[in-house]
Design an enzyme around this catalytic site. Structure first.
Site, PDB file in Angstrom:
ATOM      1  N   GLU A  96       0.844  -1.194   0.000  1.00 34.52           N
ATOM      2  CA  GLU A  96       0.000   0.000   0.000  1.00 34.52           C
ATOM      3  C   GLU A  96       0.883   1.250   0.000  1.00 34.52           C
ATOM      4  O   GLU A  96       2.001   1.251   0.517  1.00 34.52           O
ATOM      5  CB  GLU A  96      -0.907  -0.056   1.235  1.00 34.52           C
ATOM      6  CG  GLU A  96      -1.765   1.143   1.498  1.00 34.52           C
ATOM      7  CD  GLU A  96      -2.799   1.457   0.423  1.00 34.52           C
ATOM      8  OE1 GLU A  96      -2.414   1.569  -0.744  1.00 34.52           O
ATOM      9  OE2 GLU A  96      -3.985   1.645   0.773  1.00 34.52           O
ATOM     10  N   ASP A  97       0.362   2.317  -0.583  1.00 36.95           N
ATOM     11  CA  ASP A  97       1.142   3.560  -0.614  1.00 36.95           C
ATOM     12  C   ASP A  97       1.204   4.229   0.765  1.00 36.95           C
ATOM     13  O   ASP A  97       2.274   4.505   1.283  1.00 36.95           O
ATOM     14  CB  ASP A  97       0.609   4.535  -1.685  1.00 36.95           C
ATOM     15  CG  ASP A  97      -0.903   4.797  -1.585  1.00 36.95           C
ATOM     16  OD1 ASP A  97      -1.559   4.252  -0.678  1.00 36.95           O
ATOM     17  OD2 ASP A  97      -1.425   5.549  -2.429  1.00 36.95           O
ATOM     18  N   ASP A 100      -2.952   5.562   6.599  1.00 40.35           N
ATOM     19  CA  ASP A 100      -3.421   6.851   7.126  1.00 40.35           C
ATOM     20  C   ASP A 100      -4.338   6.581   8.331  1.00 40.35           C
ATOM     21  O   ASP A 100      -3.845   6.287   9.417  1.00 40.35           O
ATOM     22  CB  ASP A 100      -4.131   7.594   5.984  1.00 40.35           C
ATOM     23  CG  ASP A 100      -4.548   9.018   6.320  1.00 40.35           C
ATOM     24  OD1 ASP A 100      -3.975   9.604   7.237  1.00 40.35           O
ATOM     25  OD2 ASP A 100      -5.458   9.546   5.656  1.00 40.35           O
ATOM     26  N   PHE A 149      -0.693  16.237   3.282  1.00 40.30           N
ATOM     27  CA  PHE A 149      -1.189  15.525   2.110  1.00 40.30           C
ATOM     28  C   PHE A 149      -0.074  15.459   1.085  1.00 40.30           C
ATOM     29  O   PHE A 149       0.494  16.482   0.707  1.00 40.30           O
ATOM     30  CB  PHE A 149      -2.439  16.191   1.521  1.00 40.30           C
ATOM     31  CG  PHE A 149      -3.212  15.236   0.654  1.00 40.30           C
ATOM     32  CD1 PHE A 149      -4.152  14.373   1.218  1.00 40.30           C
ATOM     33  CD2 PHE A 149      -2.978  15.174  -0.711  1.00 40.30           C
ATOM     34  CE1 PHE A 149      -4.838  13.468   0.427  1.00 40.30           C
ATOM     35  CE2 PHE A 149      -3.666  14.259  -1.509  1.00 40.30           C
ATOM     36  CZ  PHE A 149      -4.601  13.413  -0.933  1.00 40.30           C
ATOM     37  N   ARG A 162       0.591  11.566 -10.005  1.00 35.59           N
ATOM     38  CA  ARG A 162       1.085  10.209  -9.722  1.00 35.59           C
ATOM     39  C   ARG A 162       2.455   9.970 -10.338  1.00 35.59           C
ATOM     40  O   ARG A 162       3.233   9.148  -9.859  1.00 35.59           O
ATOM     41  CB  ARG A 162       0.118   9.153 -10.283  1.00 35.59           C
ATOM     42  CG  ARG A 162      -1.230   9.098  -9.582  1.00 35.59           C
ATOM     43  CD  ARG A 162      -1.960   7.824 -10.010  1.00 35.59           C
ATOM     44  NE  ARG A 162      -3.369   7.845  -9.667  1.00 35.59           N
ATOM     45  CZ  ARG A 162      -3.882   7.478  -8.491  1.00 35.59           C
ATOM     46  NH1 ARG A 162      -3.083   7.082  -7.519  1.00 35.59           N
ATOM     47  NH2 ARG A 162      -5.179   7.505  -8.277  1.00 35.59           N
TER      48      ARG A 162
END
Ligand code: IMP
Ligand code: MG
Length: 171
Positions: A96-97, A100, A149, A162
């Protein structure tokens, strides 16, 4: 993208991803692993990480509903695409990136455990530890980051950025 501040440069990312790949290679020595990328944000991380994993490996991809064009998570997670192959008896590494609030990975852990894997671990490139709503931890973390963010290296804001090689902060 001159208006965005670089948080991690492509060199820093490359070094850290190589370390994570080496660690996974050591941990699963002599075994097979299945890397499951969470679309679309983890695609670049998975492709780089996998090339530092010196094991017999397969890929799969899973997709969940995202924030849409929002910076905030609605808290609702929906499965848009399940894995293609059986995960039963496999060493699964969910790639996963960003970890959070933890809602997405808590949900995906539940979905994948239903497939009865031999083992299930999480590799998250970034971890916003202070944002956690669900008490979930990744076994492999690239970098812990503050509550900002970020975009680039696969991560988006409203589907843009991206393709940035660096990880940058959106003001
Ligand atoms: P969680 O369910 O709150 O842990 O959300 C995880 C997902 O939210 C990640 O897979 C990302 O797709 C997205 N996300 C969270 N923070 C960011 C960010 O800073 N930039 C881009 N996407 C983010
Ligand atoms: Mg994501």
């Amino acid at each position: 993208m001159p208006e965005l501040k670089v948080l991690f440069s492509r060199q820093q990312i490359e070094t850290r991803v190589a370390e994570l790949g080496a660690q996974i290679s050591r941990d699963f020595k002599g075994e097979q692993v299945t890397l499951i990328g969470v679309l679309k944000g983890a695609a670049i991380f998975l492709s780089d990480l996998s090339r530092h994993i010196e094991l017999d490996a397969t890929f799969d991809f899973i997709s969940v509903s995202s924030y849409g064009n929002e910076k905030q998570n609605s808290g609702e997670v929906k499965l848009l695409k399940d894995v293609d192959q059986s995960m039963e008896g496999k060493n699964v590494i969910l790639v996963e990136d960003i970890l959070d609030t933890g809602l997405t990975l808590t949900y995906l852990t539940r979905v994948l455990n239903a497939h009865k894997p031999k083992s299930l671990r999480i590799a998250a490139l970034l971890d916003k530890t202070t944002r956690r709503v669900q008490p979930i931890k990744a076994h492999y973390v690239g970098f812990e980051i503050p509550d900002e963010f970020v975009v680039g290296y696969g991560m988006d804001y409203a589907e843009r950025y991206r393709n940035l090689a660096d990880i940058c902060i959106v003001p």
